[in-house]
Scaffold this active site. Structure first.
Site, PDB file in Angstrom:
ATOM      1  N   ASP A  27       6.683   2.215  -1.366  1.00 15.64           N
ATOM      2  CA  ASP A  27       5.601   1.276  -0.885  1.00 15.64           C
ATOM      3  C   ASP A  27       4.476   2.178   0.147  1.00 15.64           C
ATOM      4  O   ASP A  27       5.234   3.435   0.519  1.00 15.64           O
ATOM      5  CB  ASP A  27       5.808   0.287  -0.497  1.00 15.64           C
ATOM      6  CG  ASP A  27       4.239  -0.167   0.323  1.00 15.64           C
ATOM      7  OD1 ASP A  27       3.332  -0.335  -0.769  1.00 15.64           O
ATOM      8  OD2 ASP A  27       5.063  -1.675   0.760  1.00 15.64           O
TER       9      ASP A  27
ATOM     10  N   ARG B 284      -7.386   6.006  -2.919  1.00 14.24           N
ATOM     11  CA  ARG B 284      -6.118   5.135  -2.947  1.00 14.24           C
ATOM     12  C   ARG B 284      -5.292   5.993  -4.534  1.00 14.24           C
ATOM     13  O   ARG B 284      -4.350   6.284  -4.004  1.00 14.24           O
ATOM     14  CB  ARG B 284      -5.887   4.000  -3.151  1.00 14.24           C
ATOM     15  CG  ARG B 284      -6.602   2.778  -2.004  1.00 14.24           C
ATOM     16  CD  ARG B 284      -6.799   1.172  -2.586  1.00 14.24           C
ATOM     17  NE  ARG B 284      -5.045   0.913  -2.944  1.00 14.24           N
ATOM     18  CZ  ARG B 284      -4.317   0.671  -1.724  1.00 14.24           C
ATOM     19  NH1 ARG B 284      -4.679  -0.034  -0.789  1.00 14.24           N
ATOM     20  NH2 ARG B 284      -2.732  -0.221  -3.062  1.00 14.24           N
TER      21      ARG B 284
ATOM     22  N   HIS C 256      -1.658   7.375  -4.917  1.00 18.32           N
ATOM     23  CA  HIS C 256      -0.766   6.988  -6.201  1.00 18.32           C
ATOM     24  C   HIS C 256      -0.041   8.364  -7.123  1.00 18.32           C
ATOM     25  O   HIS C 256       0.563   8.530  -7.007  1.00 18.32           O
ATOM     26  CB  HIS C 256      -1.255   5.833  -6.925  1.00 18.32           C
ATOM     27  CG  HIS C 256      -1.306   5.040  -6.340  1.00 18.32           C
ATOM     28  ND1 HIS C 256      -0.705   3.841  -5.616  1.00 18.32           N
ATOM     29  CD2 HIS C 256      -2.965   4.134  -6.865  1.00 18.32           C
ATOM     30  CE1 HIS C 256      -0.935   2.895  -5.894  1.00 18.32           C
ATOM     31  NE2 HIS C 256      -2.660   3.403  -6.200  1.00 18.32           N
TER      32      HIS C 256
ATOM     33  N   LEU D  28      22.721  11.072 -14.852  1.00 17.68           N
ATOM     34  CA  LEU D  28      21.608  10.195 -13.522  1.00 17.68           C
ATOM     35  C   LEU D  28      20.705   9.266 -14.698  1.00 17.68           C
ATOM     36  O   LEU D  28      20.331  10.047 -15.134  1.00 17.68           O
ATOM     37  CB  LEU D  28      20.707  10.875 -12.170  1.00 17.68           C
ATOM     38  CG  LEU D  28      19.638  10.312 -11.605  1.00 17.68           C
ATOM     39  CD1 LEU D  28      20.511   9.145 -10.634  1.00 17.68           C
ATOM     40  CD2 LEU D  28      18.743  11.038 -11.632  1.00 17.68           C
TER      41      LEU D  28
ATOM     42  N   ARG E  95      13.216   0.411   1.522  1.00 20.40           N
ATOM     43  CA  ARG E  95      11.271   0.358   1.475  1.00 20.40           C
ATOM     44  C   ARG E  95      11.313   1.278   1.719  1.00 20.40           C
ATOM     45  O   ARG E  95      11.534   0.777   3.507  1.00 20.40           O
ATOM     46  CB  ARG E  95      11.431  -1.485   1.591  1.00 20.40           C
ATOM     47  CG  ARG E  95      10.061  -1.358   1.631  1.00 20.40           C
ATOM     48  CD  ARG E  95       9.547  -2.788   1.191  1.00 20.40           C
ATOM     49  NE  ARG E  95       7.868  -2.852   1.239  1.00 20.40           N
ATOM     50  CZ  ARG E  95       7.575  -3.953   0.676  1.00 20.40           C
ATOM     51  NH1 ARG E  95       8.146  -4.667   0.170  1.00 20.40           N
ATOM     52  NH2 ARG E  95       6.206  -4.020   0.337  1.00 20.40           N
TER      53      ARG E  95
HETATM   54  C1  IPE Z   1       5.864  -3.618  -4.222  1.00 22.98           C
HETATM   55  O1  IPE Z   1       4.603  -3.186  -3.188  1.00 22.98           O
HETATM   56  C2  IPE Z   1       5.477  -3.408  -5.089  1.00 22.98           C
HETATM   57  C3  IPE Z   1       5.532  -1.772  -5.445  1.00 22.98           C
HETATM   58  C4  IPE Z   1       6.012  -1.096  -4.672  1.00 22.98           C
HETATM   59  C5  IPE Z   1       5.588  -1.803  -6.725  1.00 22.98           C
HETATM   60  P1  IPE Z   1       3.244  -3.995  -2.907  1.00 22.98           P
HETATM   61  O2  IPE Z   1       2.633  -3.018  -2.077  1.00 22.98           O
HETATM   62  O3  IPE Z   1       3.023  -4.023  -4.219  1.00 22.98           O
HETATM   63  O4  IPE Z   1       4.029  -5.036  -2.008  1.00 22.98           O
HETATM   64  P2  IPE Z   1       3.095  -6.543  -1.138  1.00 22.98           P
HETATM   65  O5  IPE Z   1       1.578  -6.320  -1.843  1.00 22.98           O
HETATM   66  O6  IPE Z   1       3.168  -5.544  -0.013  1.00 22.98           O
HETATM   67  O7  IPE Z   1       4.503  -7.562  -0.869  1.00 22.98           O
HETATM   68  C1  IPE Z   2       2.687   1.519  -3.235  1.00 27.39           C
HETATM   69  O1  IPE Z   2       1.825   2.127  -2.702  1.00 27.39           O
HETATM   70  C2  IPE Z   2       2.396   1.710  -4.821  1.00 27.39           C
HETATM   71  C3  IPE Z   2       1.835   0.122  -6.230  1.00 27.39           C
HETATM   72  C4  IPE Z   2       2.381  -0.783  -5.532  1.00 27.39           C
HETATM   73  C5  IPE Z   2       1.734   0.518  -7.232  1.00 27.39           C
HETATM   74  P1  IPE Z   2       0.466   0.690  -2.278  1.00 27.39           P
HETATM   75  O2  IPE Z   2      -0.438   0.574  -3.363  1.00 27.39           O
HETATM   76  O3  IPE Z   2       1.576  -0.495  -1.824  1.00 27.39           O
HETATM   77  O4  IPE Z   2       0.429   1.131  -0.885  1.00 27.39           O
HETATM   78  P2  IPE Z   2      -0.305   0.976   0.463  1.00 27.39           P
HETATM   79  O5  IPE Z   2       1.221  -0.603   0.851  1.00 27.39           O
HETATM   80  O6  IPE Z   2      -1.481   0.036   0.180  1.00 27.39           O
HETATM   81  O7  IPE Z   2      -0.483   1.321   1.327  1.00 27.39           O
HETATM   82 MG    MG Z   3       2.018  -1.670  -0.060  1.00 35.24          MG
END
Ligand code: IPE
Ligand code: IPE
Ligand code: MG
Length: 248
Positions: free
Chosen positions: A18, A31, A35, A129, A184
């Protein structure tokens, strides 16, 4: 890392990757570039797991809730397995890394599904792995799917009661060990529908680092922290699982 800590390694590490969006935002980038950077970081963490001798790594890449995001972002995320495969194919073969997908592939675009299935089949014999890529994964959907599978077995008269082992085996992760350590990143303290059944006794580790910044060194730190913890699984301490003390 010292040999003492190495003796108490997790067999299976699972990571909620995340913070990609915030990483990009902090740099005034779109964004999607967060990614992209996040997907590139998967290589560093896979290499770190190979170096440490970790057997299983689960990476949460796309949740069943992430469809709520704007279509353009979802589209970009659907392209990441293909990007990853193209970039890391050589690494997977060189180090004998198996990739297994956990999640519902039926509702992802055909091109994404095909590349994922190709990656799985090409690496199916590797065992150094195993990387579980959680893609269109949600723990609640997984449990509902497992309930349906078990209901069908019941109906067919194949089972007369349902044990914990039956549930575990009906999940995507059936037959594989539960995660010992769930990490996390991104400074959020929640599981966001990740491995709810499998994490019942996992050690949890929360990092303030955003996923694209989460380095090999950060992973080693998490593993060292894990090695110092005392896991009791409802029992009481004994010599073999006493928390490790720092050397003086
Ligand atoms: C969790 O992250 C899902 C992934 C990392 C794929 P999110 O960004 O979607 O989670 P929330 O919305 O903050 O709970
Ligand atoms: C995690 O990063 C990737 C996915 C959930 C796909 P986020 O896109 O949730 O990044 P933040 O939480 O907005 O920073
Ligand atoms: Mg997120």
């Amino acid at each position: 890392m010292g040999s003492r800590a190495a003796a108490n390694l997790p067999e299976h590490i699972a990571i909620v990757m995340d913070g990609n969006g915030r990483w990009a935002k902090a740099r005034a980038l779109p964004r999607r570039l967060g990614h992209r950077q996040g997907a590139e970081n998967m290589r560093n963490i896979i290499e770190a797991c190979l170096d440490l001798g970790i057997r299983y790594l689960t990476l949460y890449a796309f949740s069943t809730e992430n469809w709520k995001r704007p279509a353009a972002e979802v589209d970009y995320l659907m392209g990441l397995p293909g990007q990853f495969y193209e970039r890391e194919r050589h690494l997977l073969h060189k180090h004998q890394v198996r990739v297994v997908i956990i999640g519902d592939l039926e509702t992802v675009p055909a091109a994404t599904r095909e590349v994922i299935m190709q990656m799985e089949s090409e690496t199916t014999d590797y065992r150094a792995l195993t990387v579980f890529l959680a893609f269109n994964y949600g723990a609640r959907a997984e449990l509902a799917m497992a309930a349906e599978r078990l209901a069908k077995k019941w109906q067919a008269g194949e089972i007369k009661k349902i044990t914990e082992a039956d549930v575990a085996n009906a999940l995507y992760t059936g037959g594989y060990p539960d995660p010992d350590l769930v990490i996390r990143c991104g400074n959020e303290m929640r599981l966001s529908n990740f491995l709810l059944w499998q994490s019942a006794y996992a050690e949890l580790y929360f990092s303030q680092k955003l996923w694209p910044d989460f380095s090999k060194r950060d992973l080693v730190q998490a593993v060292e922290d894990f090695a110092r913890r005392g896991r009791r699984f409802g029992g009481i301490d004994n010599i073999s699982n006493e928390p490790r003390r720092e050397e003086r």
